[in-house]
Design a protein around this motif. Structure first.
Motif, mmCIF file in Angstrom:
data_model
loop_
_atom_site.group_PDB
_atom_site.id
_atom_site.type_symbol
_atom_site.label_atom_id
_atom_site.label_comp_id
_atom_site.label_asym_id
_atom_site.label_seq_id
_atom_site.Cartn_x
_atom_site.Cartn_y
_atom_site.Cartn_z
ATOM 1 N N CYS A 1 4.281 -0.731 -6.023
ATOM 2 C CA CYS A 1 4.570 -1.387 -4.748
ATOM 3 C C CYS A 1 5.109 -0.424 -3.695
ATOM 4 C CB CYS A 1 5.529 -2.540 -4.964
ATOM 5 S SG CYS A 1 7.108 -1.990 -5.634
ATOM 6 N N GLU B 1 14.188 -4.045 2.049
ATOM 7 C CA GLU B 1 13.916 -4.011 0.613
ATOM 8 C C GLU B 1 14.738 -5.036 -0.161
ATOM 9 O OE1 GLU B 1 14.178 0.029 -0.753
ATOM 10 O OE2 GLU B 1 12.261 0.561 0.184
ATOM 11 N N THR C 1 14.660 -8.062 0.684
ATOM 12 C CA THR C 1 13.911 -9.310 0.858
ATOM 13 C C THR C 1 12.521 -9.285 0.234
ATOM 14 O OG1 THR C 1 12.923 -8.661 2.981
ATOM 15 C CG2 THR C 1 15.118 -9.681 3.053
ATOM 16 N N HIS C 2 12.133 -8.136 -0.327
ATOM 17 C CA HIS C 2 10.799 -8.031 -0.938
ATOM 18 C C HIS C 2 10.838 -7.044 -2.101
ATOM 19 C CE1 HIS C 2 10.238 -4.161 1.100
ATOM 20 N NE2 HIS C 2 10.549 -4.738 2.244
ATOM 21 N N ARG C 3 9.729 -6.986 -2.843
ATOM 22 C CA ARG C 3 9.651 -6.104 -4.009
ATOM 23 C C ARG C 3 9.068 -4.724 -3.683
ATOM 24 N NH1 ARG C 3 7.189 -10.718 -5.738
ATOM 25 N NH2 ARG C 3 5.262 -9.633 -6.268
ATOM 26 N N LEU D 1 5.494 -7.183 3.573
ATOM 27 C CA LEU D 1 5.888 -7.147 2.164
ATOM 28 C C LEU D 1 6.640 -8.410 1.765
ATOM 29 C CD1 LEU D 1 6.890 -3.391 1.922
ATOM 30 C CD2 LEU D 1 4.839 -4.492 1.000
ATOM 31 N N ARG D 2 7.465 -8.931 2.665
ATOM 32 C CA ARG D 2 8.188 -10.180 2.396
ATOM 33 C C ARG D 2 7.203 -11.339 2.201
ATOM 34 N NH1 ARG D 2 12.179 -9.289 5.246
ATOM 35 N NH2 ARG D 2 11.235 -9.570 7.282
ATOM 36 N N GLN D 3 6.141 -11.377 3.009
ATOM 37 C CA GLN D 3 5.133 -12.438 2.893
ATOM 38 C C GLN D 3 4.359 -12.356 1.586
ATOM 39 O OE1 GLN D 3 2.458 -12.159 6.215
ATOM 40 N NE2 GLN D 3 4.074 -12.521 7.720
ATOM 41 N N HIS D 4 3.951 -11.163 1.226
ATOM 42 C CA HIS D 4 3.065 -10.983 0.076
ATOM 43 C C HIS D 4 3.784 -10.653 -1.231
ATOM 44 C CE1 HIS D 4 -0.610 -11.187 2.474
ATOM 45 N NE2 HIS D 4 0.036 -10.483 3.384
ATOM 46 N N PHE D 5 4.987 -10.109 -1.145
ATOM 47 C CA PHE D 5 5.736 -9.678 -2.319
ATOM 48 C C PHE D 5 7.218 -10.018 -2.171
ATOM 49 C CE2 PHE D 5 2.095 -6.959 -1.686
ATOM 50 C CZ PHE D 5 1.474 -7.008 -2.934
ATOM 51 N N PRO D 6 7.532 -11.324 -2.065
ATOM 52 C CA PRO D 6 8.941 -11.698 -1.853
ATOM 53 C C PRO D 6 9.821 -11.241 -3.020
ATOM 54 C CG PRO D 6 7.601 -13.627 -2.393
ATOM 55 C CD PRO D 6 6.660 -12.477 -2.237
ATOM 56 N N ASN E 1 8.165 -4.498 6.579
ATOM 57 C CA ASN E 1 9.047 -5.365 5.793
ATOM 58 C C ASN E 1 8.578 -6.812 5.812
ATOM 59 O OD1 ASN E 1 10.894 -3.495 4.729
ATOM 60 N ND2 ASN E 1 12.125 -3.516 6.596
#
Length: 169
Positions: free
Chosen positions: A87, A41, A43-45, A148-153, A145
């Protein structure tokens, strides 16, 4: 579902114990999952919530409530849908049936398709078949994770809106 199937399913859920759940998910595994969710979490939203249920409530098992229906109910009951950026992601594990479902809030669901989530679920169910609850669950959390990092950094610091520690029901 016929009456025989209902009886068989309800019996399987009735026979599942807290001891079985603790063997599959001992404290060390719960700690490792918590740490993986917390680190991810950063690394992403997204907000990841993992719920492990030893068995469905008897009435739900008897009435034929599907794993997906139960996951959707828990998604609502535990407020996974109620995050600032829509999210939330629920990873739901039904130990009695060794089934897994992932429910993503609408903000995420628009970007990540169900086939991708099913692949993550297979990571767990295939590992569970071999008794690899620790490694399979951590592998799935890592996949979630990464998605989510790819799509919602991450875009700066933000509040942690959902508990990171897995919930054992």
């Amino acid at each position: 579902m016929g009456i025989g199937q209902n009886i068989k399913r309800a019996w399987r859920h009735l026979g599942s114990s807290s001891a079985d759940a603790k063997r599959a998910f001992p404290e060390a595994t719960l700690t490792a999952i918590t740490e993986a969710i917390t680190a991810g979490e950063q690394t992403h939203r997204g907000e990841v919530r993992l719920i492990v249920e030893k068995a469905l409530p008897f009435d739900d098992a008897w009435d034929g409530v599907s794993n997906r229906q139960r996951a959707l109910a828990l998604f609502a009951d535990y407020g996974v849908w109620d995050t600032e950026d829509n999210c939330g992601v629920l990873i739901y594990i039904n130990l009695a049936e060794h089934k897994v479902d992932i429910v993503a809030d609408r903000g995420i669901d628009r970007r990540i398709d169900s086939a991708t989530w099913q692949a993550v679920c297979r990571t767990m169910t295939e590992g569970f078949r071999d008794g690899q609850f620790h490694d399979a669950t951590l592998g799935a959390v890592k996949q979630v994770n990464e998605l989510l990092r790819q799509h919602f950094p991450a875009n700066g610091s933000r509040a942690n809106e959902l508990p990171d520690k897995p919930l054992m029901l």
